[in-house]
Design a protein around this motif. Structure first.
Motif, mmCIF file in Angstrom:
data_model
loop_
_atom_site.group_PDB
_atom_site.id
_atom_site.type_symbol
_atom_site.label_atom_id
_atom_site.label_comp_id
_atom_site.label_asym_id
_atom_site.label_seq_id
_atom_site.Cartn_x
_atom_site.Cartn_y
_atom_site.Cartn_z
ATOM 1 N N SER A 30 -2.270 1.382 -14.104
ATOM 2 C CA SER A 30 -3.549 0.848 -13.399
ATOM 3 C C SER A 30 -2.977 0.112 -12.231
ATOM 4 N N LEU A 31 -2.026 -0.746 -12.326
ATOM 5 C CA LEU A 31 -1.526 -1.398 -11.337
ATOM 6 C C LEU A 31 -1.027 -0.661 -10.188
ATOM 7 N N TRP A 32 -0.251 0.511 -10.741
ATOM 8 C CA TRP A 32 0.457 1.332 -9.822
ATOM 9 C C TRP A 32 -0.584 2.115 -8.748
ATOM 10 N N LEU A 33 -1.966 2.407 -9.390
ATOM 11 C CA LEU A 33 -2.876 2.945 -8.605
ATOM 12 C C LEU A 33 -3.506 1.918 -7.326
ATOM 13 N N VAL A 34 -3.495 0.592 -8.013
ATOM 14 C CA VAL A 34 -4.233 -0.237 -7.051
ATOM 15 C C VAL A 34 -3.040 -0.463 -5.791
ATOM 16 N N SER A 35 -1.617 -0.652 -6.394
ATOM 17 C CA SER A 35 -0.508 -0.507 -5.309
ATOM 18 C C SER A 35 -0.592 0.461 -4.356
ATOM 19 N N ARG A 36 -0.835 1.891 -4.792
ATOM 20 C CA ARG A 36 -0.771 3.129 -3.862
ATOM 21 C C ARG A 36 -2.064 3.028 -3.078
ATOM 22 N N LEU A 37 -3.111 2.636 -3.496
ATOM 23 C CA LEU A 37 -4.473 2.491 -2.689
ATOM 24 C C LEU A 37 -4.123 1.504 -1.575
ATOM 25 N N LEU A 38 -3.677 0.220 -2.036
ATOM 26 C CA LEU A 38 -3.470 -0.587 -0.951
ATOM 27 C C LEU A 38 -2.303 -0.086 0.117
ATOM 28 N N THR A 67 2.352 10.152 -7.719
ATOM 29 C CA THR A 67 1.437 9.158 -8.338
ATOM 30 C C THR A 67 0.871 10.398 -9.267
ATOM 31 N N LEU A 113 3.245 -5.142 -6.107
ATOM 32 C CA LEU A 113 2.494 -4.589 -7.250
ATOM 33 C C LEU A 113 3.099 -3.367 -7.699
ATOM 34 N N ALA A 136 1.927 -4.320 -1.383
ATOM 35 C CA ALA A 136 1.669 -3.251 -2.178
ATOM 36 C C ALA A 136 3.036 -2.766 -2.955
#
Length: 199
Positions: A56-64, A159, A38, A35
Motif C-alpha cells: 500500500s505504501l509502495w503504491l502511494v510512493s509511486r503515485l507521488l 509495480t 516512502l 517518494a
C-alpha cells in the motif's frame, strides 16, 4: 510501456494535487526525495512480511513519484539535476523492493537476483542509449530530461509485478520467470534500437 500513458492520464485527470503542492511551495525535488523514502520504507515492511502495509505504501510512493515532473513544469521547467535525482532515487526504490522480496521469499532468492541483473542491464541500456543518442543528435522522443524509449519493462510494469506477487505469493515463481524474460526482451529491444540509431 504503460508509464507515459499513465503520466498523461495523471496530468489530464488528477493534476490538482500537483497544483496544491506547487502553491504550498513544495518543489519537484522534494517530492522525488519523499517518494523514494516512502518506497524504501515500503521495502522494509515487505522484508519483515508486513506485505499489505508495504505494498500500500509502495503504491502511494509511486503515485507521488508521478507528480514531480508536473511540479517541475509548474515551476517553469525541469532541471537537469532534477532528472538525475529522479532516475537515481527511482532505481534506489525499485531495487530495494526487489531485495526486500528476496528476503521475504528466500526460496525465490535466485530469481530475484536475476531480476536485479535485469534492472542493471535495463537501466544501463537506457542511460547509454540516451547519452549516445544525444551525442549523435538523435531524438528518442518524450519531454523528460533523460530520453527514454518505450519498452515492455518499465516502472509501471514493475509495480504491477510487485502488486501481483504481494497479493498472490503462490504464483510468484511463475510471475518472476515471465518478468525476467520481459526484462531480457527490453534489453534486446534497446540494443537493437541502438544498433540502428548510433553510427
Amino acid at each position: 510501456m504503460i508509464d507515459e500513458p499513465f503520466r498523461q492520464w495523471l496530468a489530464r485527470r488528477w493534476s490538482a494535487p500537483a497544483v496544491a503542492l506547487h502553491r504550498a511551495g513544495i518543489t519537484a525535488n522534494q517530492v522525488t526525495v519523499v517518494a523514494a523514502m516512502l518506497g524504501v520504507t515500503a521495502a522494509a515492511l515487505i522484508a519483515v512480511r508486513l506485505t499489505w502495509f508495504g505494498i500500500s505504501l509502495w503504491l502511494v510512493s509511486r503515485l507521488l513519484d508521478g507528480y514531480d515532473g508536473m511540479l517541475a513544469r509548474l515551476s517553469g521547467g525541469a532541471s537537469l539535476f532534477g532528472g538525475y535525482l529522479d532516475i537515481t532515487l527511482d532505481m534506489l526504490a525499485y531495487t530495494t523492493m526487489a531485495i526486500a522480496f528476496a528476503i521475504a521469499m528466500p526460496a525465490d532468492a535466485v530469481l530475484w537476483m536475476l531480476v536485479l541483473l535485469g534492472y542493471v542491464l535495463a537501466i544501463t541500456t537506457t542511460l547509454a542509449l540516451s547519452s549516445l543518442a544525444e551525442k549523435a543528435d538523435r531524438q528518442l522522443g518524450g519531454e523528460r530530461s533523460i530520453q527514454f524509449t518505450r519498452a515492455l519493462a518499465e516502472g509501471g510494469e514493475t509495480t504491477v509485478v510487485y502488486v501481483v506477487i504481494a497479493l498472490a505469493p503462490s504464483v510468484s515463481r511463475y510471475v518472476l520467470v515471465v518478468w525476467i524474460a520481459l526484462l531480457a526482451i527490453t534489453v534486446i529491444q534497446r540494443t537493437a534500437l541502438a544498433r540502428r540509431l548510433l553510427p
